[in-house]
Write an enzyme that holds these catalytic residues in place. Structure first.
Site, PDB file in Angstrom:
ATOM      1  NE  ARG A 278      -6.910  -2.569   8.044  1.00 60.71           N
ATOM      2  CZ  ARG A 278      -5.209  -2.380   7.985  1.00 60.71           C
ATOM      3  NH1 ARG A 278      -4.730  -1.864   6.776  1.00 60.71           N
ATOM      4  NH2 ARG A 278      -4.550  -2.483   9.027  1.00 60.71           N
TER       5      ARG A 278
ATOM      6  CG  PHE B 147      -0.712   8.897   9.424  1.00 61.01           C
ATOM      7  CD1 PHE B 147       0.350   8.069   9.521  1.00 61.01           C
ATOM      8  CD2 PHE B 147      -2.210   8.278   9.020  1.00 61.01           C
ATOM      9  CE1 PHE B 147      -0.025   6.497   9.699  1.00 61.01           C
ATOM     10  CE2 PHE B 147      -2.323   6.916   9.661  1.00 61.01           C
ATOM     11  CZ  PHE B 147      -1.356   6.093   9.820  1.00 61.01           C
TER      12      PHE B 147
ATOM     13  CG  ASP C  32      -0.362  -0.236   2.396  1.00 56.19           C
ATOM     14  OD1 ASP C  32       0.923  -0.684   2.630  1.00 56.19           O
ATOM     15  OD2 ASP C  32      -1.111  -0.137   3.489  1.00 56.19           O
TER      16      ASP C  32
ATOM     17  CG  ASP D 242       6.277   6.183   6.735  1.00 54.73           C
ATOM     18  OD1 ASP D 242       6.783   7.228   6.382  1.00 54.73           O
ATOM     19  OD2 ASP D 242       5.596   6.284   7.871  1.00 54.73           O
TER      20      ASP D 242
HETATM   21  P1  IMP Z   1       7.292   1.686   6.798  1.00 57.50           P
HETATM   22  O1  IMP Z   1       8.017   0.375   7.415  1.00 57.50           O
HETATM   23  O2  IMP Z   1       7.451   2.856   7.625  1.00 57.50           O
HETATM   24  O3  IMP Z   1       7.815   1.733   5.319  1.00 57.50           O
HETATM   25  O4  IMP Z   1       5.666   1.621   7.152  1.00 57.50           O
HETATM   26  C1  IMP Z   1       5.112   0.585   6.344  1.00 57.50           C
HETATM   27  C2  IMP Z   1       3.633   0.303   6.837  1.00 57.50           C
HETATM   28  O5  IMP Z   1       3.129   1.309   7.709  1.00 57.50           O
HETATM   29  C3  IMP Z   1       2.888   0.373   5.726  1.00 57.50           C
HETATM   30  O6  IMP Z   1       2.635  -0.882   5.042  1.00 57.50           O
HETATM   31  C4  IMP Z   1       1.357   0.900   6.342  1.00 57.50           C
HETATM   32  O7  IMP Z   1       0.687  -0.219   6.739  1.00 57.50           O
HETATM   33  C5  IMP Z   1       1.856   1.766   7.576  1.00 57.50           C
HETATM   34  N1  IMP Z   1       1.895   3.052   7.113  1.00 57.50           N
HETATM   35  C6  IMP Z   1       2.996   4.036   6.747  1.00 57.50           C
HETATM   36  N2  IMP Z   1       2.525   5.170   6.758  1.00 57.50           N
HETATM   37  C7  IMP Z   1       1.152   5.163   6.618  1.00 57.50           C
HETATM   38  C8  IMP Z   1       0.142   6.115   6.467  1.00 57.50           C
HETATM   39  O8  IMP Z   1       0.377   7.447   6.081  1.00 57.50           O
HETATM   40  N3  IMP Z   1      -1.152   5.621   6.718  1.00 57.50           N
HETATM   41  C9  IMP Z   1      -1.416   4.352   6.994  1.00 57.50           C
HETATM   42  N4  IMP Z   1      -0.672   3.624   7.078  1.00 57.50           N
HETATM   43  C10 IMP Z   1       0.801   3.793   7.104  1.00 57.50           C
END
Ligand code: IMP
Length: 181
Positions: free
Chosen positions: A170, A157, A105, A108
């Site tokens: 969701r 976010f 999805d 981040d």
């Molecule tokens: P990362 O490990 O920081 O890249 O985060 C990955 C996971 O965090 C994603 O697969 C999402 O499930 C969640 N995530 C990161 N940013 C957002 C956001 O802006 N909204 C909702 N979920 C997020």
């Protein structure tokens, strides 16, 4: 009322991408992917749970034979990353020697994806690429090229189209900016 999102005609969040815009971008990505994987029978891996709508629309937009599988990792609480990533559900299929496409999805910090990439690479696929609907500023830390990206966004976010805030929102039909007030 901020928390009354059951009425979709009155969603109290600012829209970033509506469903129509998302579908049209997903169809473009689908054709690009189909072209790249012509004659290969790749395995598309949905990263649960956030990737579910993107995965569902994308797989239908790829007019070649593909197989589907699902994986789940956990790394987030609220709007803050805990820093730890844990595998909750592994793939069911044998992917050694297969062409694998991870469908996410959002990237981040890139921590979740980095973990999943190294986990999947340890199973020795023939190739591994990633499709992410959204790519947040700073996601480059994943250290792996993300071949298919819907849109690059800033540090905000976002919720909807699979993305949650504490398990909620969701199923909003589009991507929205989350705000508390
Ligand atoms: P990362 O490990 O920081 O890249 O985060 C990955 C996971 O965090 C994603 O697969 C999402 O499930 C969640 N995530 C990161 N940013 C957002 C956001 O802006 N909204 C909702 N979920 C997020």
């Amino acid at each position: 009322m901020r928390n009354n999102t059951s009425n979709f005609s009155n969603i109290p969040f600012q829209a970033l991408f509506n469903e129509e815009t998302i579908l049209s971008r997903v169809k473009e990505l689908g054709l690009q992917i189909a072209n790249d994987y012509q004659g290969k029978n790749p395995v598309f891996v949905c990263v649960l749970r956030g990737g579910v709508y993107f995965f569902s629309d994308l797989t239908k937009a790829v007019p070649i034979p593909i197989e589907l599988d699902f994986i789940q990792a956990k790394s987030y609480t609220g709007t803050e990353s805990s820093g730890n990533v844990e595998l909750i559900k592994d793939l069911d299929s044998e992917i050694t020697g297969r062409d694998v496409l991870i469908v996410e999805d959002i990237v981040d910090t890139g921590r979740t994806l980095k973990f999943l990439i190294s986990h999947i690479l340890s199973k020795k696929p023939n190739s591994l690429e990633v499709a992410s609907l959204l790519f947040k500023e700073g996601g480059e830390a994943v250290g792996y090229p993300i071949k298919y990206i819907g849109w690059n966004i800033g540090k905000e976010f976002v919720i909807g189209y699979g993305l949650d805030y504490d398990g909620k929102f969701r199923n909003l039909p589009g991507v929205f900016l989350y705000s508390e007030d």
